[in-house]
Design a protein around this motif. Structure first.
Motif, PDB file in Angstrom:
ATOM      1  N   SER A  87       0.833  -1.204   0.000  1.00 41.78           N
ATOM      2  CA  SER A  87       0.000   0.000   0.000  1.00 41.78           C
ATOM      3  C   SER A  87       0.866   1.253   0.000  1.00 41.78           C
ATOM      4  O   SER A  87       1.947   1.280   0.604  1.00 41.78           O
ATOM      5  N   ASP A  88       0.374   2.281  -0.643  1.00 39.72           N
ATOM      6  CA  ASP A  88       1.085   3.557  -0.719  1.00 39.72           C
ATOM      7  C   ASP A  88       1.026   4.261   0.638  1.00 39.72           C
ATOM      8  O   ASP A  88      -0.061   4.559   1.150  1.00 39.72           O
ATOM      9  N   LEU A  89       2.179   4.516   1.209  1.00 39.91           N
ATOM     10  CA  LEU A  89       2.221   5.122   2.532  1.00 39.91           C
ATOM     11  C   LEU A  89       1.627   6.526   2.541  1.00 39.91           C
ATOM     12  O   LEU A  89       0.870   6.886   3.444  1.00 39.91           O
ATOM     13  N   ASP A  90       1.965   7.325   1.538  1.00 48.43           N
ATOM     14  CA  ASP A  90       1.557   8.732   1.543  1.00 48.43           C
ATOM     15  C   ASP A  90       0.106   8.937   1.125  1.00 48.43           C
ATOM     16  O   ASP A  90      -0.567   9.842   1.615  1.00 48.43           O
ATOM     17  N   ARG A  91      -0.391   8.103   0.209  1.00 40.99           N
ATOM     18  CA  ARG A  91      -1.746   8.311  -0.301  1.00 40.99           C
ATOM     19  C   ARG A  91      -2.798   7.471   0.405  1.00 40.99           C
ATOM     20  O   ARG A  91      -3.992   7.776   0.313  1.00 40.99           O
ATOM     21  N   VAL A  92      -2.391   6.393   1.084  1.00 44.50           N
ATOM     22  CA  VAL A  92      -3.365   5.507   1.730  1.00 44.50           C
ATOM     23  C   VAL A  92      -3.134   5.396   3.237  1.00 44.50           C
ATOM     24  O   VAL A  92      -4.003   5.735   4.040  1.00 44.50           O
ATOM     25  N   VAL A  93      -1.970   4.916   3.617  1.00 46.86           N
ATOM     26  CA  VAL A  93      -1.726   4.567   5.017  1.00 46.86           C
ATOM     27  C   VAL A  93      -1.737   5.797   5.922  1.00 46.86           C
ATOM     28  O   VAL A  93      -2.467   5.843   6.928  1.00 46.86           O
ATOM     29  N   LYS A  94      -0.942   6.786   5.602  1.00 51.13           N
ATOM     30  CA  LYS A  94      -0.844   7.959   6.475  1.00 51.13           C
ATOM     31  C   LYS A  94      -2.160   8.745   6.556  1.00 51.13           C
ATOM     32  O   LYS A  94      -2.529   9.206   7.653  1.00 51.13           O
ATOM     33  N   LEU A 125      -5.756   0.289   7.970  1.00 52.50           N
ATOM     34  CA  LEU A 125      -4.609   1.065   7.519  1.00 52.50           C
ATOM     35  C   LEU A 125      -4.395   0.986   6.024  1.00 52.50           C
ATOM     36  O   LEU A 125      -3.740   1.858   5.445  1.00 52.50           O
ATOM     37  N   THR A 126      -4.934  -0.040   5.370  1.00 48.45           N
ATOM     38  CA  THR A 126      -4.609  -0.261   3.957  1.00 48.45           C
ATOM     39  C   THR A 126      -5.793  -0.115   3.017  1.00 48.45           C
ATOM     40  O   THR A 126      -5.615  -0.176   1.806  1.00 48.45           O
ATOM     41  N   CYS A 127      -7.005   0.067   3.557  1.00 51.26           N
ATOM     42  CA  CYS A 127      -8.149   0.204   2.662  1.00 51.26           C
ATOM     43  C   CYS A 127      -8.290   1.661   2.202  1.00 51.26           C
ATOM     44  O   CYS A 127      -7.580   2.555   2.668  1.00 51.26           O
ATOM     45  N   ASN A 128      -9.219   1.891   1.305  1.00 52.41           N
ATOM     46  CA  ASN A 128      -9.468   3.221   0.785  1.00 52.41           C
ATOM     47  C   ASN A 128      -9.804   4.190   1.930  1.00 52.41           C
ATOM     48  O   ASN A 128     -10.604   3.865   2.810  1.00 52.41           O
ATOM     49  N   PRO A 129      -9.193   5.379   1.961  1.00 50.04           N
ATOM     50  CA  PRO A 129      -9.474   6.326   3.052  1.00 50.04           C
ATOM     51  C   PRO A 129     -10.954   6.649   3.232  1.00 50.04           C
ATOM     52  O   PRO A 129     -11.406   6.874   4.358  1.00 50.04           O
ATOM     53  N   ASP A 130     -11.727   6.660   2.164  1.00 49.24           N
ATOM     54  CA  ASP A 130     -13.165   6.899   2.298  1.00 49.24           C
ATOM     55  C   ASP A 130     -13.846   5.761   3.058  1.00 49.24           C
ATOM     56  O   ASP A 130     -14.826   5.984   3.790  1.00 49.24           O
ATOM     57  N   THR A 131     -13.325   4.542   2.884  1.00 47.95           N
ATOM     58  CA  THR A 131     -13.875   3.392   3.607  1.00 47.95           C
ATOM     59  C   THR A 131     -13.634   3.531   5.100  1.00 47.95           C
ATOM     60  O   THR A 131     -14.500   3.186   5.916  1.00 47.95           O
TER      61      THR A 131
END
Length: 377
Positions: free
Chosen positions: A171-178, A205-211
């Motif tokens: 997963s992308d740290l900057d666009r998803v995780v953080k 931590l790894t799913c879509n931020p909207d989720t």
């Protein structure tokens, strides 16, 4: 027959489309017959030397089909199975089947350096081997360890998560995780609490931020205040349950216990994890508590955690001990069953079976056998 294509190629044939097609086919045949006998057959090598199944080899062969010999792949296999790592044949087959590109790596300039990098993050030899087994594409994502190990707290916790959620390393740290961590922080959780909650619920931590935002909204609907320690449990519950499933669970809970929606909501606020109990377990435990133990719905709703325990390995064996002690007048008739259920196994035996080994010599053996699903003789 082997010389026929070359002989035909030397003939002066009319340049018709048919003849041109034949000539191209013959050129291809000639090139194939001129290939060296020791040419590297990728799929065969993956099966016979690396231990892959034919199906796995067909998928993985494209990553190494350009190789002209097995020398580099042999050195990689020797390194993986050698004293530095001591991986088994099964482990190596697992790694290669998931990322055959490892066979293209240089042992000295790539693999040794990356294994040293893993160790620099605090992984011991056994943990490095475990990491290679569970993170089969490790040779392209090892740099993310610098984020995850400090966040989760230890290599052991990272390895525990990776066993069921490899997306931590992709997963992308900057666009998803953080962004997900930031959203959880905004709900009132500290980084330490987020890490503790996400070891068993790393999807947060790894799913879509909207989720993640939707999960928090469903947790709010359970009525648990965000500043409450139980809010972490509410989030963990709604992570594993969709909106429709959660509504169905709430309805089933009320129907099984014969209580109102308000009573269900009150119990769930005290213990949100109740919604993760299966319908079958809820039915069996409720029936046991009401028909065998003799408690009512109000008793259960006041102590909802009792529904979380195993009927076969906790509730029934401990109830049998309680009845045996009551029959011998060793405990009061109104002794709290809930207190017997919630104590640890060591504490339970120390209080209720060991002290009575003279009067009831087979009690502890019978209890332990019941916990294992067996009948003591």
């Amino acid at each position: 027959m082997l010389h026929l294509p070359k002989q035909l190629l030397s003939l002066r044939l009319p340049a018709s489309p048919v003849i041109l097609s034949l000539r191209r086919a013959l050129l291809s045949t000639a090139a194939a017959t001129d290939a060296p006998l020791g040419a590297f057959a990728a799929a065969d090598y993956l099966v016979t030397t690396c231990g892959l199944t034919p199906e796995q080899a067909l998928k993985a062969a494209r990553y190494i089909s350009h190789c002209k010999s097995t020398s580099n792949a042999d050195s990689v296999l020797a390194f993986l199975s050698g004293p530095a790592l001591r991986l088994s044949k099964a482990d190596i087959a697992h790694i290669v089947s998931h990322d055959a590109r490892i066979l293209n790596c240089s042992v000295d300039s790539t693999l040794k350096a990356r294994i040293a990098s893993l160790r620099s993050y605090g992984l011991d030899d056994a943990q490095v081997r475990t990491f290679l087994r569970v993170a089969t594409c490790t040779f392209s994502i090892h740099e993310k360890l610098g984020f995850w190990i400090p966040f989760l707290g230890s290599p052991e916790k990272l390895l525990r998560v990776l066993r069921y959620n490899y997306y931590l390393l992709t997963s992308d740290l900057d666009r998803v995780v953080k962004p997900n961590i930031a959203t959880l922080r905004e709900s009132g959780m500290s980084p330490a609490n987020i890490a503790r909650m996400c070891v068993p619920n790393s999807r947060l931590l790894t799913c879509n931020p909207d989720t993640v935002k939707s999960i928090l909204e469903r947790a709010d609907k359970l009525g648990v205040p965000r500043n409450s320690p139980m809010f972490r449990q509410a989030v963990a519950t709604t992570t594993s349950l969709g909106a429709e499933t959660m509504a169905a669970k709430l309805k089933l809970f009320g129907e099984t216990l014969g209580c109102s929606a308000a009573e269900v909501a009150s119990a769930v606020r005290r213990n949100p994890v109740l919604l993760r109990v299966s319908g079958e377990k809820l039915r069996r435990v409720t029936e046991f508590l009401t028909r065998v133990v003799g408690v009512d719905t109000a008793y259960i709703l006041a102590r909802p955690a009792i529904l979380m325990y195993s009927l076969d390995t906790r509730l029934a064996p401990r109830y049998s001990v309680m009845k045996a002690l009551q029959e011998k007048h060793l405990i009061r008739k109104d002794h709290s069953f809930y207190s017997m259920v919630t104590s640890s196994d060591d504490t339970f035996r120390r209080r209720h079976t060991y002290p009575h080994k003279d009067l009831l010599p087979g009690l502890d053996d019978a209890y332990m056998a019941a916990c294992r699903g067996k009948t003591a003789h």
